[in-house]
Design an enzyme around this catalytic site. Structure first.
Site, PDB file in Angstrom:
ATOM      1  N   HIS A 227      15.352 -32.170 -31.203  1.00  0.00           N
ATOM      2  CA  HIS A 227      14.450 -33.327 -31.069  1.00  0.00           C
ATOM      3  C   HIS A 227      13.419 -33.266 -32.184  1.00  0.00           C
ATOM      4  O   HIS A 227      12.823 -32.222 -32.419  1.00  0.00           O
ATOM      5  CB  HIS A 227      13.763 -33.285 -29.698  1.00  0.00           C
ATOM      6  CG  HIS A 227      13.152 -34.588 -29.308  1.00  0.00           C
ATOM      7  ND1 HIS A 227      12.065 -35.126 -29.966  1.00  0.00           N
ATOM      8  CD2 HIS A 227      13.482 -35.489 -28.355  1.00  0.00           C
ATOM      9  CE1 HIS A 227      11.751 -36.287 -29.404  1.00  0.00           C
ATOM     10  NE2 HIS A 227      12.605 -36.536 -28.429  1.00  0.00           N
ATOM     11  N   ARG A 243       7.290 -42.858 -30.279  1.00  0.00           N
ATOM     12  CA  ARG A 243       7.736 -43.672 -31.420  1.00  0.00           C
ATOM     13  C   ARG A 243       8.237 -45.022 -30.934  1.00  0.00           C
ATOM     14  O   ARG A 243       8.069 -46.038 -31.609  1.00  0.00           O
ATOM     15  CB  ARG A 243       8.815 -42.923 -32.210  1.00  0.00           C
ATOM     16  CG  ARG A 243       8.224 -41.860 -33.129  1.00  0.00           C
ATOM     17  CD  ARG A 243       9.296 -40.945 -33.705  1.00  0.00           C
ATOM     18  NE  ARG A 243       9.872 -40.095 -32.672  1.00  0.00           N
ATOM     19  CZ  ARG A 243      11.166 -39.860 -32.504  1.00  0.00           C
ATOM     20  NH1 ARG A 243      12.035 -40.401 -33.328  1.00  0.00           N
ATOM     21  NH2 ARG A 243      11.593 -39.091 -31.533  1.00  0.00           N
TER      22      ARG A 243
END
Ligand SMILES: Cc1cc2nc3c(=O)[nH]c(=O)nc-3n(C[C@H](O)[C@H](O)[C@H](O)COP(=O)(O)OP(=O)(O)OC[C@H]3O[C@@H](n4cnc5c(N)ncnc54)[C@H](O)[C@@H]3O)c2cc1C
Length: 559
Positions: A227, A243
């Site tokens: 990740h 995000r």
């Protein structure tokens, strides 16, 4: 001896979703080494993908998933995942899941990486927690028998078919034999083979390793997801929701560097692409400190951050002493998800009659070479539901009584304990071996891989396995014997490290999350197939398995 018709090992989202499928009065039990509501599913923040938006479609979800997985995912399985998604989301809502809502009252959806639409249904940024608790309450109401802090030690297999389970009860320190007609493994991932991981301490891959030892086939173990945004230093996950809600990534020069690597999707390119980009920036001297980049949310405003991303806000404050409404968050990539697992068909059946597997421990191959954010939670409930329904159908199978398998398992159990002098300070130990293993995996089987380092990793893990085999635990089946538990878990971790490194060494191409610096291109002519692995007498035996390609032929993958 304990007897149930259906036994589910694992009380995360997959196990609980399977358990609530049984009709009233059915004899279902859950065995879980941590209390079910402490399962790693409860840490999931971002959301569950499903094509329920007006402009979205199952077809688009299917395509994004196939492309996201770099064409290695089985398209028949992906079709099940995407087409059953909307119905499962509605079913969860009817069970009581309080999804976050749009102003007109529909479940709200946010964009996660690699998706063409805002497709993830969520509950603020505590999505996994909320669904886990709802399903847990449903399981209790349905009368599912729960054995918390009971640990699967071995599967008992007679003439190739499941006969029962050998289980250790942590609170009493007793070993129990559990007989059942069918069992489902829903034991989660094995991120703890790596030193830097977002995974819970319990994610040691027990179910995957125990099934492998019992003769189950594993597949695609070389594909490990890293990740991009974990807190620098502690590797606590900062959800992709950050995000998805509009967060930016900046390097030391203050550039939004994703423009260089994925000019269209920018920060919302798939995780493999973003993780490699971050490491590239750091490698080329544009990182900050001794190796991180910044995730900036400040422009989103305090109101949006505290309302939509309360957990991100809290984690940054608590564990990095950073107030994300004022200051960018320092982040680095770390292991996050295990794409590989126990090979299963669309009904979640393994190659061992009577044994099913689903969720992160399984590989039905919906994620291919790289999982998209929001697709794993969806997999737990779609395939958890399918597994639960199939358990009920399969439960009329007569199961063989455990005989020689039990004798052998008990002999192996006895051999764990030392008979002579107990271990002395300075002797080799579980913790020393585990530390060396997780370092090897993070340093040599990480985001960027080379043949030479992978070969070294395979050799180092083999040497660690030899050291492990010589270890003995002090005798005494006493309550809360964590020394014993850690020993058992390390055995599983080493087994999975061996096949992860081995499969990565064999695959001489780059695809999805598996990036070989010495073979930087995808090679469909030679490698458009699954890696299957069985445990042979002298170690892992690898072979190729076909990929189901139904609708989308492989294309170049760009974002
Ligand atoms: C921090 C974090 C955030 C995430 N966020 C998202 C997200 O937003 N969206 C998304 O799609 N995915 C997300 N994921 C991935 C997703 O959460 C997991 O893949 C998924 O929840 C796994 O569910 P599971 O039911 O398969 O296993 P788990 O929830 O891990 O449960 C495993 C169960 O198995 C039991 N168990 C294990 N070994 C034994 C044993 N030997 N004996 C008995 N019981 C055993 C454990 O007690 C536990 O109950 C996230 C993952 C992490 C780590």
């Amino acid at each position: 001896m304990i007897v149930h018709d259906m036994v589910i090992v694992g009380g995360g989202l997959t196990g609980l979703m399977a358990a609530v499928q049984a009709p009233p009065g059915a004899d279902v039990a859950i065995i879980s080494k941590v209390y079910p509501t402490r399962s790693h599913s409860g840490a999931a923040q971002g959301g569950f993908n499903a094509a329920i938006g007006e402009d979205d479609s199952v077809e688009d979800h299917l395509f994004d998933t196939v492309k996201g997985g770099d064409y290695l995912g089985d398209q028949d399985a992906i079709e099940v995942l995407c087409s059953e998604g909307p119905d499962v989301i509605r079913q969860l809502e009817q069970m009581g899941v309080p999804w976050s809502r749009t102003p007109d009252g529909r479940p709200a959806q946010r964009a996660l990486g690699g998706a063409g639409f805002p497709r993830a249904c969520y509950a603020a940024d505590i999505s996994g927690h909320v669904v886990l608790h709802t399903l847990y309450e449903r399981a209790l109401a349905a009368g599912v028998r729960i054995y918390p802090e009971w640990r699967l030690v071995e599967l008992l297999v007679e003439d190739g078919a499941l006969a029962g389970l050998l289980v250790y009860d942590l609170a009493t320190g007793r070993l129990e034999v559990v007989r059942c007609r069918v069992a489902l493994l829903a034991t989660g991932g094995y991120g703890r083979i790596f030193r830097k991981t977002t995974n819970a301490h319990a994610n040691t891959g027990d179910g995957t390793a125990i099934a492998y030892r019992a003769g189950a086939v594993l597949s695609d173990m070389e594909f490990v997801q890293f990740h991009p945004t974990t807190l620098y230093g502690t590797n606590i996950l900062i959800s992709e929701a950050a995000r998805g809600e509009g967060g930016y990534l900046f390097n030391a020069d203050g550039e939004r560097f994703m423009a260089r690597y994925a000019p269209q999707k920018m920060e919302l390119a798939p995780r493999d692409v973003v993780s490699r980009s971050i490491f590239q920036e750091i490698k080329e001297g544009r990182g900050l400190g001794d190796g991180y980049v910044n995730l900036d949310l400040t422009h989103l405003g305090a109101d949006k951050i505290t309302r939509q991303l309360p957990q991100v806000n809290e984690l940054a404050l608590l564990y990095a002493a950073v107030d994300p409404t004022q200051t960018p968050i320092p982040i680095e990539p770390a292991q996050h998800y295990s794409m590989g697992g126990i090979r299963v068909n669309l009904d979640c059946e393994t190659n061992i009659p009577g044994l099913l597997a689903a969720g992160e421990t399984a590989n039905v191959s919906v994620h291919g070479a790289n999982r998209l954010g929001g697709n794993s939670l969806l997999e737990t409930v779609v395939f958890g539901r399918r597994a639960g329904k199939h358990l009920v159908k399969a439960a009329d199978r007569p199961s063989p009584p455990p005989r020689s398998s039990l004798e052998l398992a008990l002999a192996r159990w006895q051999a764990i304990f030392c008979t002579g002098k107990p271990p002395q300070p300075g002797d080799d130990s579980t913790s020393a071996i585990r530390d060396a293993m997780s370092r090897t995996m993070t340093d040599k089987v990480g985001v960027f891989r080379t043949g030479e380092e992978l070969r070294e990793a395979v050799e180092e893990i083999a040497a660690l396995r030899r050291r492990y085999r010589a270890l003995r635990v002090p005798p005494g089946e006493h309550p809360f014997n964590y020394e014993l538990i850690e020993h058992l878990e390390l055995g599983c971790l080493l087994e999975l490290s061996e096949v992860t490194a081995g499969a990565a060494y064999r695959r001489t191409e780059s695809r999805g999350a598996h990036y070989r610096m010495d073979y930087p291109r995808r090679d469909d002519a030679n490698w458009l197939h699954h890696t299957l692995v069985r445990r042979g007498g002298d170690g892992p035996v690898y072979e190729a398995g076909p990929v189901s390609i139904t609708r989308f032929q492989p294309q170049k993958r760009g974002y």
